[in-house]
Scaffold this motif. Structure first.
Motif, PDB file in Angstrom:
ATOM      1  N   ASN A 233       0.838  -1.194   0.000  1.00 13.20           N
ATOM      2  CA  ASN A 233       0.000   0.000   0.000  1.00 13.20           C
ATOM      3  C   ASN A 233       0.882   1.256   0.000  1.00 13.20           C
ATOM      4  OD1 ASN A 233      -2.380   1.532   0.199  1.00 13.20           O
ATOM      5  ND2 ASN A 233      -3.312  -0.022   1.517  1.00 13.20           N
ATOM      6  N   ALA A 234       0.252   2.402  -0.167  1.00 17.12           N
ATOM      7  CA  ALA A 234       1.021   3.652  -0.132  1.00 17.12           C
ATOM      8  C   ALA A 234       0.459   4.515   0.991  1.00 17.12           C
ATOM      9  CB  ALA A 234       0.909   4.371  -1.462  1.00 17.12           C
ATOM     10  N   ALA A 235       1.349   5.008   1.842  1.00 15.87           N
ATOM     11  CA  ALA A 235       0.898   5.808   2.992  1.00 15.87           C
ATOM     12  C   ALA A 235       0.084   7.010   2.522  1.00 15.87           C
ATOM     13  CB  ALA A 235       2.112   6.251   3.812  1.00 15.87           C
ATOM     14  N   TRP A 236       0.522   7.663   1.432  1.00 15.07           N
ATOM     15  CA  TRP A 236      -0.182   8.883   1.009  1.00 15.07           C
ATOM     16  C   TRP A 236      -1.626   8.589   0.612  1.00 15.07           C
ATOM     17  CZ3 TRP A 236      -2.480   9.733  -3.676  1.00 15.07           C
ATOM     18  CH2 TRP A 236      -2.074   8.950  -4.755  1.00 15.07           C
ATOM     19  N   GLN A 241      -7.344   9.063   1.710  1.00 13.99           N
ATOM     20  CA  GLN A 241      -8.624   8.347   1.838  1.00 13.99           C
ATOM     21  C   GLN A 241      -9.294   8.637   3.192  1.00 13.99           C
ATOM     22  OE1 GLN A 241      -7.838   4.159   1.263  1.00 13.99           O
ATOM     23  NE2 GLN A 241      -9.628   3.537   2.456  1.00 13.99           N
ATOM     24  N   CYS A 242      -8.507   8.856   4.221  1.00 10.00           N
ATOM     25  CA  CYS A 242      -9.059   9.037   5.571  1.00 10.00           C
ATOM     26  C   CYS A 242      -9.118  10.505   5.986  1.00 10.00           C
ATOM     27  CB  CYS A 242      -8.241   8.230   6.567  1.00 10.00           C
ATOM     28  SG  CYS A 242      -8.276   6.482   6.161  1.00 10.00           S
ATOM     29  N   GLY A 243      -8.876  11.403   5.059  1.00 10.35           N
ATOM     30  CA  GLY A 243      -9.010  12.836   5.342  1.00 10.35           C
ATOM     31  C   GLY A 243      -7.815  13.447   6.050  1.00 10.35           C
ATOM     32  N   GLU A 256       0.249  20.091   0.488  1.00 13.66           N
ATOM     33  CA  GLU A 256      -0.777  19.939  -0.566  1.00 13.66           C
ATOM     34  C   GLU A 256      -0.208  19.190  -1.768  1.00 13.66           C
ATOM     35  OE1 GLU A 256      -2.122  23.943  -1.253  1.00 13.66           O
ATOM     36  OE2 GLU A 256      -2.771  24.047   0.855  1.00 13.66           O
ATOM     37  N   LYS A 257       1.097  19.267  -1.964  1.00 15.54           N
ATOM     38  CA  LYS A 257       1.707  18.622  -3.136  1.00 15.54           C
ATOM     39  C   LYS A 257       1.892  17.122  -2.918  1.00 15.54           C
ATOM     40  CE  LYS A 257       5.098  19.691  -6.650  1.00 15.54           C
ATOM     41  NZ  LYS A 257       6.087  20.659  -7.064  1.00 15.54           N
ATOM     42  N   HIS A 258       2.153  16.718  -1.671  1.00 10.82           N
ATOM     43  CA  HIS A 258       2.368  15.294  -1.382  1.00 10.82           C
ATOM     44  C   HIS A 258       1.932  15.070   0.071  1.00 10.82           C
ATOM     45  CE1 HIS A 258       4.027  11.398  -0.796  1.00 10.82           C
ATOM     46  NE2 HIS A 258       4.762  11.407  -1.882  1.00 10.82           N
ATOM     47  N   CYS A 259       0.789  14.397   0.244  1.00 10.84           N
ATOM     48  CA  CYS A 259       0.191  14.392   1.591  1.00 10.84           C
ATOM     49  C   CYS A 259       0.848  13.417   2.561  1.00 10.84           C
ATOM     50  CB  CYS A 259      -1.323  14.217   1.522  1.00 10.84           C
ATOM     51  SG  CYS A 259      -1.812  12.604   0.932  1.00 10.84           S
ATOM     52  N   ASN A 260       1.971  12.775   2.188  1.00 13.53           N
ATOM     53  CA  ASN A 260       2.750  12.058   3.216  1.00 13.53           C
ATOM     54  C   ASN A 260       3.928  12.911   3.676  1.00 13.53           C
ATOM     55  OD1 ASN A 260       3.363   9.970   4.979  1.00 13.53           O
ATOM     56  ND2 ASN A 260       4.633   8.871   3.492  1.00 13.53           N
ATOM     57  N   PHE A 261       4.067  14.109   3.115  1.00  9.02           N
ATOM     58  CA  PHE A 261       5.117  15.041   3.567  1.00  9.02           C
ATOM     59  C   PHE A 261       4.494  16.008   4.574  1.00  9.02           C
ATOM     60  CE2 PHE A 261       9.001  15.217   0.662  1.00  9.02           C
ATOM     61  CZ  PHE A 261       8.823  13.943   0.172  1.00  9.02           C
ATOM     62  N   LEU A 262       4.976  15.926   5.790  1.00  8.37           N
ATOM     63  CA  LEU A 262       4.495  16.835   6.815  1.00  8.37           C
ATOM     64  C   LEU A 262       5.159  18.190   6.632  1.00  8.37           C
ATOM     65  CD1 LEU A 262       4.123  15.425  10.295  1.00  8.37           C
ATOM     66  CD2 LEU A 262       4.786  17.784  10.064  1.00  8.37           C
ATOM     67  N   GLN A 263       4.453  19.236   7.031  1.00  5.15           N
ATOM     68  CA  GLN A 263       4.983  20.572   6.793  1.00  5.15           C
ATOM     69  C   GLN A 263       4.818  21.449   8.029  1.00  5.15           C
ATOM     70  OE1 GLN A 263       3.357  22.156   3.190  1.00  5.15           O
ATOM     71  NE2 GLN A 263       4.174  24.204   3.548  1.00  5.15           N
ATOM     72  N   ASN A 264       5.892  22.082   8.446  1.00  5.55           N
ATOM     73  CA  ASN A 264       5.829  23.077   9.520  1.00  5.55           C
ATOM     74  C   ASN A 264       5.721  24.426   8.833  1.00  5.55           C
ATOM     75  OD1 ASN A 264       6.402  24.956  11.492  1.00  5.55           O
ATOM     76  ND2 ASN A 264       8.508  24.240  11.869  1.00  5.55           N
ATOM     77  N   ASP A 265       4.633  25.171   9.138  1.00  4.96           N
ATOM     78  CA  ASP A 265       4.465  26.466   8.447  1.00  4.96           C
ATOM     79  C   ASP A 265       5.366  27.547   9.046  1.00  4.96           C
ATOM     80  OD1 ASP A 265       3.328  27.377  10.793  1.00  4.96           O
ATOM     81  OD2 ASP A 265       1.312  27.677   9.972  1.00  4.96           O
ATOM     82  N   GLY A 266       6.180  27.152  10.021  1.00  6.77           N
ATOM     83  CA  GLY A 266       7.105  28.116  10.637  1.00  6.77           C
ATOM     84  C   GLY A 266       6.710  28.410  12.067  1.00  6.77           C
ATOM     85  N   VAL A 284      -6.548   6.569  10.126  1.00  5.01           N
ATOM     86  CA  VAL A 284      -6.265   5.473   9.189  1.00  5.01           C
ATOM     87  C   VAL A 284      -6.569   4.125   9.847  1.00  5.01           C
ATOM     88  CG1 VAL A 284      -4.415   4.306   7.905  1.00  5.01           C
ATOM     89  CG2 VAL A 284      -4.594   6.802   7.820  1.00  5.01           C
ATOM     90  N   LYS A 285      -6.193   3.993  11.101  1.00  3.26           N
ATOM     91  CA  LYS A 285      -6.434   2.729  11.822  1.00  3.26           C
ATOM     92  C   LYS A 285      -7.941   2.455  11.934  1.00  3.26           C
ATOM     93  CE  LYS A 285      -5.446  -0.598  14.893  1.00  3.26           C
ATOM     94  NZ  LYS A 285      -5.448  -1.903  14.377  1.00  3.26           N
ATOM     95  N   GLN A 286      -8.679   3.511  12.321  1.00  7.89           N
ATOM     96  CA  GLN A 286     -10.127   3.331  12.510  1.00  7.89           C
ATOM     97  C   GLN A 286     -10.841   2.997  11.207  1.00  7.89           C
ATOM     98  OE1 GLN A 286     -11.789   6.732  14.488  1.00  7.89           O
ATOM     99  NE2 GLN A 286     -10.949   6.088  16.468  1.00  7.89           N
ATOM    100  N   GLN A 287     -10.425   3.675  10.140  1.00  6.20           N
ATOM    101  CA  GLN A 287     -11.171   3.506   8.883  1.00  6.20           C
ATOM    102  C   GLN A 287     -10.698   2.324   8.034  1.00  6.20           C
ATOM    103  OE1 GLN A 287     -11.930   7.215   6.719  1.00  6.20           O
ATOM    104  NE2 GLN A 287     -11.453   8.333   8.591  1.00  6.20           N
TER     105      GLN A 287
END
Ligand SMILES: Cc1cc2nc3c(=O)[nH]c(=O)nc-3n(C[C@H](O)[C@H](O)[C@H](O)COP(=O)(O)OP(=O)(O)OC[C@H]3O[C@@H](n4cnc5c(N)ncnc54)[C@H](O)[C@@H]3O)c2cc1C
Length: 302
Positions: A233-236, A241-243, A256-266, A284-287
């Motif tokens: 499977n792919a984490a992204w 799928q789970c919002g 927004e470009k890759h939803c497995n990349f976490l981002q700190n807005d500063g 993800v676990k629940q769904q």
């Protein structure tokens, strides 16, 4: 960090540099987290050995590479944090079909030697943020390659200051993992390559860079893939799928470009990031019933 335990007047005499209560956020790509109780920058391998033999007994040692896979928690790291910045740790030498790189070499810095000498098989590594030491520790990989496939040997220092040369098969590499003893410090690695046409290598390196530029977020405070891909499977995909792609916690959100990349807005704290990761993993676990495992490494105290 809660209270200093090291006696900073009793640190071993070294040729390198110490920094006390050094903020670690500046050493990590995510740019969060508390201080190192004491940070040590050894001058060379001998300085490191002398330090290990004379440091206060039972004091903890953590090695930081390029900080591109780390979430340093807000309480910082107790004990010593070592960063291999001395020139000896950035050495690169070519012999026969082996490229030796010091553990402190940035992977990006391999590009020149790899391209100029047509070192086929090492192109993938040049595009991964961080250092050679960090890459070995996590069996870093991309574009079908990973360290385990090109590693001939690693030179490591154990807690007694002894230098060992370890064969690749002794690390028992898995997907982004190895059974590397936690108290070994990587000094350098010998990487196997196949002599290849220079233009071919140059094109491959450029192709990899282009792929990252077009498919992955650029110029953000991130640690790359947040969760490992579960088997088959792919984490992204699971996150989307789970919002999880639109979840946010303080200054932490997914790119927004890759939803497995976490981002700190500063403005994010390490706690914001941890809470966001927990929230996504729970959804993800629940769904789906699938447990996501963090690829980024959480270190230090809350
Ligand atoms: C934009 C971006 C893209 C990324 N893409 C990829 C990718 O395609 N593939 C991939 O695998 N990873 C990727 N990553 C994650 C990261 O770059 C890799 O895991 C990298 O190998 C970490 O190296 P580092 O030097 O930054 O290690 P750090 O993050 O500093 O540390 C990681 C671990 O290595 C240990 N370590 C570091 N140096 C030593 C040493 N000398 N001796 C002993 N232990 C040591 C640390 O103690 C820690 O446990 C990406 C990260 C970012 C920010």
């Amino acid at each position: 960090m809660t209270g200093t335990k090291l006696n900073i007047n009793m640190l071993p005499k070294v040729r390198g540099k110490y920094k006390i209560a050094e903020p670690l956020r500046q050493y990590t790509w995510l740019n969060v987290g508390g201080p190192a109780e004491v940070m040590f920058f050894p001058e060379d391998e001998e300085d490191l050995r002398n330090f290990l033999l004379n440091k206060p007994q039972n004091s903890e040692v953590f090695v930081i590479g390029g900080g591109s896979n780390l979430l340093v928690r807000d309480g910082g790291i107790a004990g010593f944090v070592i960063k291999l910045t001395g020139a000896e740790f950035a050495k690169k030498t070519l012999q026969d079909n082996i490229l030796y790189c010091g553990a402190g070499c940035l992977n990006f810095s391999l590009k020149q030697v790899v391209v100029e000498n047509g070192l086929g098989g090492l192109e993938f590594l040049c595009s991964i943020p961080g250092t050679i030491g960090g890459a070995l520790r996590s069996n870093a990989g991309c574009f079908g390659g990973d360290i385990s496939k090109v590693l001939e040997y690693a030179r490591v220092m154990n807690k007694n200051g002894e230098i060992l040369t370890v064969k690749a098969e002794d690390f028992h590499f898995g997907y982004r993992s190895s059974d590397f003893p936690p108290d070994w410090i990587i000094l350098g690695v010998g990487l196997r390559f196949e002599k290849t046409d220079v233009v071919e290598v140059q094109n491959k390196v450029a192709e990899n860079d282009e792929y990252r530029r077009t498919h992955q977020p650029q110029g953000i405070r991130t640690a790359g893939s947040t969760f490992k891909n579960p088997e088959g499977n792919a984490a992204w995909k699971l996150i989307k799928q789970c919002g999880g792609d639109v979840m946010q916690f303080g200054g932490a959100k997914m790119s927004e470009k890759h939803c497995n990349f976490l981002q700190n807005d500063g403005t994010a704290t390490a706690a914001d990031i941890e809470k966001l990761c927990d929230k996504i993993a729970n959804a993800v676990k629940q769904q789906t019933g699938i447990e996501l495992e963090l690829e980024i490494k959480k270190v230090g105290q809350e």
